[in-house]
Design a protein around this motif. Structure first.
Motif, PDB file in Angstrom:
ATOM      1  N   ALA A 214       0.886  -1.132  -0.270  1.00  0.00           N
ATOM      2  CA  ALA A 214      -0.021  -0.083   0.106  1.00  0.00           C
ATOM      3  C   ALA A 214       0.932   1.283  -0.078  1.00  0.00           C
ATOM      4  O   ALA A 214       0.514   2.255  -0.677  1.00  0.00           O
ATOM      5  N   GLU A 215       1.888   1.341   0.813  1.00  0.00           N
ATOM      6  CA  GLU A 215       2.924   2.136   0.775  1.00  0.00           C
ATOM      7  C   GLU A 215       3.492   2.565  -0.572  1.00  0.00           C
ATOM      8  O   GLU A 215       3.608   3.553  -1.104  1.00  0.00           O
ATOM      9  N   GLY A 216       3.819   1.494  -1.321  1.00  0.00           N
ATOM     10  CA  GLY A 216       4.294   1.621  -2.490  1.00  0.00           C
ATOM     11  C   GLY A 216       3.301   2.284  -3.752  1.00  0.00           C
ATOM     12  O   GLY A 216       3.743   3.074  -4.368  1.00  0.00           O
ATOM     13  N   ARG A 217       2.185   1.617  -3.653  1.00  0.00           N
ATOM     14  CA  ARG A 217       1.031   2.073  -4.297  1.00  0.00           C
ATOM     15  C   ARG A 217       0.921   3.837  -4.182  1.00  0.00           C
ATOM     16  O   ARG A 217       0.604   4.338  -4.978  1.00  0.00           O
ATOM     17  N   LYS A 218       0.862   4.114  -2.802  1.00  0.00           N
ATOM     18  CA  LYS A 218       0.690   5.355  -2.503  1.00  0.00           C
ATOM     19  C   LYS A 218       2.096   6.400  -2.976  1.00  0.00           C
ATOM     20  O   LYS A 218       1.609   7.423  -3.737  1.00  0.00           O
ATOM     21  N   GLU A 219       3.091   5.840  -2.808  1.00  0.00           N
ATOM     22  CA  GLU A 219       4.138   6.559  -3.514  1.00  0.00           C
ATOM     23  C   GLU A 219       3.856   6.761  -5.029  1.00  0.00           C
ATOM     24  O   GLU A 219       4.290   7.662  -5.656  1.00  0.00           O
ATOM     25  N   ALA A 220       3.590   5.398  -5.734  1.00  0.00           N
ATOM     26  CA  ALA A 220       3.515   5.669  -7.107  1.00  0.00           C
ATOM     27  C   ALA A 220       2.567   6.518  -7.677  1.00  0.00           C
ATOM     28  O   ALA A 220       2.815   7.313  -8.468  1.00  0.00           O
ATOM     29  N   PHE A 222       1.432   9.096  -5.801  1.00  0.00           N
ATOM     30  CA  PHE A 222       1.947  10.586  -5.582  1.00  0.00           C
ATOM     31  C   PHE A 222       3.018  10.879  -6.761  1.00  0.00           C
ATOM     32  O   PHE A 222       2.804  11.919  -7.277  1.00  0.00           O
ATOM     33  N   ARG A 223       3.726  10.048  -7.349  1.00  0.00           N
ATOM     34  CA  ARG A 223       4.582  10.236  -8.470  1.00  0.00           C
ATOM     35  C   ARG A 223       3.865  10.686  -9.652  1.00  0.00           C
ATOM     36  O   ARG A 223       4.301  11.426 -10.430  1.00  0.00           O
ATOM     37  N   ASP A 224       3.029   9.480  -9.721  1.00  0.00           N
ATOM     38  CA  ASP A 224       1.929   9.886 -11.132  1.00  0.00           C
ATOM     39  C   ASP A 224       1.200  11.418 -11.228  1.00  0.00           C
ATOM     40  O   ASP A 224       1.308  12.067 -12.017  1.00  0.00           O
ATOM     41  N   ALA A 225       0.780  11.668  -9.919  1.00  0.00           N
ATOM     42  CA  ALA A 225       0.145  12.761  -9.651  1.00  0.00           C
ATOM     43  C   ALA A 225       0.899  14.013  -9.920  1.00  0.00           C
ATOM     44  O   ALA A 225       0.809  15.099 -10.577  1.00  0.00           O
ATOM     45  N   GLU A 226       2.188  13.894  -9.401  1.00  0.00           N
ATOM     46  CA  GLU A 226       3.018  15.006  -9.489  1.00  0.00           C
ATOM     47  C   GLU A 226       3.463  14.985 -10.916  1.00  0.00           C
ATOM     48  O   GLU A 226       3.705  16.309 -11.714  1.00  0.00           O
ATOM     49  N   ALA A 227       3.573  14.072 -11.711  1.00  0.00           N
ATOM     50  CA  ALA A 227       3.918  13.963 -13.431  1.00  0.00           C
ATOM     51  C   ALA A 227       3.023  14.657 -13.874  1.00  0.00           C
ATOM     52  O   ALA A 227       3.066  15.519 -15.012  1.00  0.00           O
ATOM     53  N   ARG A 228       1.822  14.306 -13.785  1.00  0.00           N
ATOM     54  CA  ARG A 228       0.482  14.943 -14.257  1.00  0.00           C
ATOM     55  C   ARG A 228       0.379  16.417 -14.073  1.00  0.00           C
ATOM     56  O   ARG A 228       0.400  17.197 -14.897  1.00  0.00           O
TER      57      ARG A 228
END
Length: 322
Positions: A214-220, A222-228
């Motif tokens: 879940a922490e990994g999905r959360k981080e991913a 967050f990264r996707d949202a940051e990229a968008r």
């Protein structure tokens, strides 16, 4: 030899006899009691002692060293009605020779019977399991009771030890089966505890794995949202730049904006799953004009002079589609 000499010799012999009769030697480890006309008067200690000849006499020769007395096997019924046999050993020492000589008759037999009686009393008040596992407590209780009982006799009980406790054979067999069942029970409990601990550890591991996932999905995410967010910022910045260029009346910017959206529309038409047929060319001159506008923008960006190019008199239009 005259009568005087005979008298003197006789007196000398009598003196020697009186001296030997009045001198008494007591060996180490013994006490002698002295009786005068049958009455106790005093106690002689080890060594050379003098008494009144022909009046005082030695009464009892008492051994004051520590002595051991075997207690024979006897049957005892415990509190839970188990019949057993037990024996022991008693260590005692006479501290007062006069009391031991005159306060009790047959001292050893008295101590033996008193010990046997208290063994039955003490062991009979306990369960069989307590007898087999608490010998020190039995010895301590016996010592306290018997020592208090023989104290008026001038005797000190130094130690009482139970040597053997023998249950009947059928009772021994039952105890063996009970012990086996108890050990099997403990083994089953330990095995169940092991399985329980293993299940707990596995559940903890799965929980930890889920938490990490879940922490990994959360981080991913967050990264996707940051990229968008970065992409949207870049697109907004580009749109703002084009808007500023259009607002300033730059025709090349208008051509770039129109051509970019025109090409995107063509790409959407070509990749549509419902599109079966696309007729080409679609006003190729308009496309070329749009590309020329893009070139003009690039040259102006790099400081070049824009050559004269054909500008479209109207926005490009899409061809017929089916």
């Amino acid at each position: 030899m005259d009568g005087l000499s005979i008298t003197l010799i006789g007196l000398g012999i009598l003196a020697l006899l009186v001296l030997f009769a009045g001198a008494k030697t007591v060996p180490q480890g013994y006490n002698f009691t002295i009786e005068r006309f049958g009455k106790y008067t005093r106690t002689l200690k080890p060594g050379l002692n003098l008494i009144v000849p022909f009046i005082d006499a030695i009464g009892k020769r008492i051994n004051v060293m520590e002595q051991v007395l075997d207690v024979p096997h006897q049957e005892v019924i415990t509190r839970d009605n188990a019949s057993i046999t037990a024996n022991g050993v008693t260590f005692y020492q006479i501290l007062d020779a006069a009391a031991a000589a005159y306060e009790v008759s047959n001292l050893e037999n008295a101590i033996l019977n008193l010990t046997m009686t208290n063994i039955r009393t003490v062991m009979g008040s306990m369960d069989l399991d307590e007898l087999l596992s608490n010998r020190d407590e039995i010895n301590h209780r016996l010592l306290a009771v018997v020592d208090a009982a023989v104290s008026p006799w001038g005797v000190k009980i130094t130690r009482i030890e139970i040597k053997d406790i023998d249950p009947p054979k059928d009772l021994v067999d039952s105890m063996g089966r009970q012990m086996k069942a108890e050990r099997e029970k403990r083994a089953a409990i330990l095995e169940a505890e092991g399985r329980r601990q293993s299940a707990i550890l596995q559940a903890e591991g799965a929980k930890q794995a889920q938490v990490l996932e879940a922490e990994g999905r959360k981080e991913a995410a967050f990264r996707d949202a940051e990229a968008r967010e970065r992409s949207a910022e870049a697109e907004a910045k580009a749109t703002q730049m084009v808007s500023d260029a259009i607002a300033s009346g730059n025709v090349q910017a208008i051509n770039y904006f129109v051509a970019n959206n025109y090409i995107k529309a063509l790409e959407a038409i070509a990749t549509s799953p419902n599109q079966k047929l696309l007729m080409m060319p679609l006003d190729a001159s308009s496309i070329i004009g749009a590309i020329g506008g893009i070139a003009e923008i690039a040259k102006e960006s790099f400081g070049g002079t824009a050559p004269s190019a054909a500008r479209p008199s109207r926005p490009p239009s899409a061809g017929p589609t089916q």
